[in-house]
Design an enzyme around this catalytic site. Structure first.
Site, PDB file in Angstrom:
ATOM      1  N   ASP A 213      39.845  -0.279  -4.621  1.00  0.00           N
ATOM      2  CA  ASP A 213      39.463  -0.990  -5.851  1.00  0.00           C
ATOM      3  C   ASP A 213      38.045  -0.610  -6.292  1.00  0.00           C
ATOM      4  O   ASP A 213      37.143  -0.479  -5.452  1.00  0.00           O
ATOM      5  CB  ASP A 213      39.540  -2.497  -5.560  1.00  0.00           C
ATOM      6  CG  ASP A 213      39.393  -3.339  -6.806  1.00  0.00           C
ATOM      7  OD1 ASP A 213      40.253  -3.218  -7.685  1.00  0.00           O
ATOM      8  OD2 ASP A 213      38.427  -4.122  -6.895  1.00  0.00           O
ATOM      9  N   GLU A 274      40.728   3.951  -7.258  1.00  0.00           N
ATOM     10  CA  GLU A 274      40.741   3.446  -8.623  1.00  0.00           C
ATOM     11  C   GLU A 274      39.410   3.866  -9.225  1.00  0.00           C
ATOM     12  O   GLU A 274      38.407   3.180  -9.094  1.00  0.00           O
ATOM     13  CB  GLU A 274      40.866   1.915  -8.652  1.00  0.00           C
ATOM     14  CG  GLU A 274      41.125   1.410 -10.053  1.00  0.00           C
ATOM     15  CD  GLU A 274      40.393   0.120 -10.431  1.00  0.00           C
ATOM     16  OE1 GLU A 274      40.670  -0.401 -11.513  1.00  0.00           O
ATOM     17  OE2 GLU A 274      39.537  -0.355  -9.665  1.00  0.00           O
TER      18      GLU A 274
HETATM   19  C1  NOJ Z   1      40.280  -3.544 -10.500  1.00  0.00           C
HETATM   20  C2  NOJ Z   1      41.502  -4.346 -10.233  1.00  0.00           C
HETATM   21  O1  NOJ Z   1      42.632  -3.557 -10.488  1.00  0.00           O
HETATM   22  C3  NOJ Z   1      41.408  -5.554 -11.114  1.00  0.00           C
HETATM   23  O2  NOJ Z   1      42.609  -6.277 -11.170  1.00  0.00           O
HETATM   24  C4  NOJ Z   1      40.265  -6.401 -10.629  1.00  0.00           C
HETATM   25  O3  NOJ Z   1      40.093  -7.494 -11.493  1.00  0.00           O
HETATM   26  C5  NOJ Z   1      38.964  -5.606 -10.602  1.00  0.00           C
HETATM   27  N1  NOJ Z   1      39.137  -4.286 -10.056  1.00  0.00           N
HETATM   28  C6  NOJ Z   1      37.924  -6.314  -9.792  1.00  0.00           C
HETATM   29  O4  NOJ Z   1      38.265  -6.274  -8.431  1.00  0.00           O
END
Ligand code: NOJ
Length: 561
Positions: A213, A274
């Site tokens: 993440d 991500e």
């Molecule tokens: C990316 C995640 O996919 C999202 O759902 C989340 O709110 C943010 N990062 C913060 O962790």
């Protein structure tokens, strides 16, 4: 990897994203859970997926749907127990599915014991150095320490609760997301060591990989200088080089460390970042041989339903990822973005981050969205590399627009005081059975977000029986993708009209007996176009002498080659 060696599992995988709270609820509380996921693994296996990525199921106060973790090595009671997690891993493996967990290293929950200890510890203590505590600016420190803003709206700083501490100053703490998600300080080796342990905890339990993440946010500029105000994009991808918190070079050290841990296991585990990073050449640096295995291709997700944009981003992706010896990835939907049929059917620039709701300026036409969504999916599943499928896209689900204001849950909605709908519309629980409580999502009929009436016709059980359904389309495409080794193929473009994509995907010699490959033709226009020669393998819409508007077709061109 050379074209003649079989690819590792992750390089060609179809990876199915499970968003646990919305997948399947076994205990009737209206929130999906791990036993619910286990009960539907056959659905994912029948789809032909190779792996599941499960969004966070760790202990969490759920202020950001589990992306606010208060214990990385335990399961939130809402979702089950550690035994359930073990059972999920075992049951997935028994069906040939790998399991990717979702790790959240940029921030913890404010309920995490590390943060609670930091709050209880004095100014300048080791405990506070795990996060970013700073004095404010201005008289009495009443202004935030810098001008950084939260991705969810408002300032990225919150004043430490509870008034002036023993040192006489009420400090602020940094959170790039919600105030319940304080950012960790990755310059502190203590933090890196804790995450080594967390990775090993789950790898030792049999997890096959991690989705990471906010992988582009971990490194912050020394001194936390003000940012030059500029558009940052959905997740920081438009940030300039040397931005104080997005895409800083220091993150690569973390990935090298994590890659070494992944490779210390007998079977190599995969790491997918991500990383909202553009341009693609910059993103490709994240998947150099000693760093992450994959990053999500958000450049692809951000492309509009436009032949030129799609051709460019496909070409660029294959070139940029190929340039560092990594497979490309493809993704159209996830739990943070407007479901792709609705998003791609919008005629104006899609309001990323804002979401879609009742008062949005444009509501996509559902039939157009269905045609475009199916065509886009069939294009994606033909492309060489690895594809991510978000739960419900195989059912053709569209964004839920009618969620009442008082049912909304996304922190974005609250932090912007309703100016942005946020992401609830893509997170609505799945319809499994047409005539059952909560469309089969929950035995009690409860659902943490209301399901729209149009979900009934999309129920998996109805689509099972319909060869024309979107579920059937996904199953056929994924089966052919595997049989014809498209994921390991090479893509070349045929000359075509401006509003058409026409590509030949040639499998590597070792992977298939066929030599001709598959011709993928995408009609990205409102008019029918002539159907080229070849046997139709699968089509997303109607195909006769012509290909209908907004339709993709795969043709077997073996005989023509
Ligand atoms: C990316 C995640 O996919 C999202 O759902 C989340 O709110 C943010 N990062 C913060 O962790």
């Amino acid at each position: 990897m050379t074209p003649d060696t079989p690819a590792p599992w992750w390089a060609t995988a179809v990876i199915y994203q499970v968003y646990p709270r919305s997948f399947c609820d076994s205990d009737g509380d209206g929130i999906g859970d791990l036993p619910g996921i286990i009960s539907k693994l056959d659905h994912i296996a029948a789809l032909g997926a190779d792996a599941i990525w499960v969004s966070p199921f760790f202990r969490s106060p759920q202020r950001d749907a589990g992306y606010d973790v208060s214990d990385y090595c335990d399961v939130d009671p809402l979702f089950g127990t550690l035994d359930d997690a073990d059972a999920l891993i075992a049951q997935a493996h028994a069906r040939g599915l790998k399991v990717i967990a979702d790790i959240v290293p940029n921030h913890t929950s404010s309920d995490h014991e590390w943060f609670v200890e930091a709050l209880e510890s004095p100014h300048g203590s080791d405990e506070r150095d795990r996060y970013f505590f700073r004095d404010g600016r201005g008289d009495g420190g009443i202004e935030p320490p810098n001008n950084w803003t939260s991705v969810f709206g408002g300032p990225a700083w919150t004043r430490v609760p509870g008034g002036v501490g023993p040192h006489g100053v009420q400090q602020w703490y940094l959170h790039l997301f919600d105030s319940s998600q304080p950012d960790l300080n990755w310059d502190n080796p203590w933090v890196a060591q804790r995450f080594d342990q967390i990775l090993r905890f789950w790898f030792d339990r049999g997890i096959d990989g991690f989705r990471i993440d906010v992988a582009n946010g971990l490194a912050k500029a020394p001194g936390l200088p003000d940012a030059i105000p500029t558009a940052l994009g959905v997740g920081g991808e438009s940030a300039p080089v040397n931005h104080p918190y997005w895409n800083r070079d220091q993150v690569h050290e973390v990935w090298r460390r994590w890659r070494a841990i992944a490779q210390s296991y007998d079977t190599e585990r995969a790491l997918v970042g991500e990383a909202w990073v553009l341009p693609l050449d910059r993103m490709a640096q994240w998947v150099r041989p000693d760093e992450l295995h994959q990053t999500f291709n958000f450049a692809y997700l951000l492309a509009r339903w436009d032949a030129e944009q799609l051709r460019n981003v496909i070409e660029e992706s294959l070139r940029a990822f190929g340039g560092v010896g990594a497979p490309s990835t493809w993704v159209l939907s996830n739990h943070d973005t407007i479901r792709h049929p609705s998003r791609l059917a919008l005629t104006a620039a899609p309001p990323h981050g804002l979401g879609l709701g009742q008062s949005s300026p444009e509501h996509p036409d559902p039939s157009r969205a269905e045609a475009i969504g199916r065509a886009a999916s069939l294009l994606m599943l033909a492309l060489p590399g690895s594809a991510y499928v978000y739960q419900g896209e195989e059912l053709g689900l569209q964004e839920a627009l009618d969620i009442p204001d008082d049912a909304r849950q996304d922190p974005t909605w609250f932090r912007t005081e309703g100016a942005a709908y946020g992401r609830d519309g893509c997170r609505v629980p799945l319809p499994w059975v047409a005539d059952a409580p909560a469309y089969g999502f929950s035995p009690s009929g409860a659902s943490w977000l209301p399901q729209p009436a149009e979900f009934r016709a999309k129920a998996a059980q109805l689509q099972e029986a319909d060869p024309e359904s979107t579920l059937a389309l996904y199953r056929t495409a994924i089966r052919l993708r595997r049989e014809l080794a498209l994921a390991q193929g090479t893509l070349t473009w045929n000359a075509s009209e401006a509003s058409t994509l026409d590509a030949l995907i040639t499998p590597p010699a070792h992977a298939a007996a066929r030599s001709g490959g598959v011709r993928v033709v995408v009609n990205v226009s409102e008019n029918a176009i002539p159907l080229p020669p070849g046997k139709v393998l699968v089509a997303s819409g109607s195909v006769g002498d012509t290909i209908a508007p907004h339709t993709t077709v795969w043709l077997d061109v073996q005989d023509e080659a």
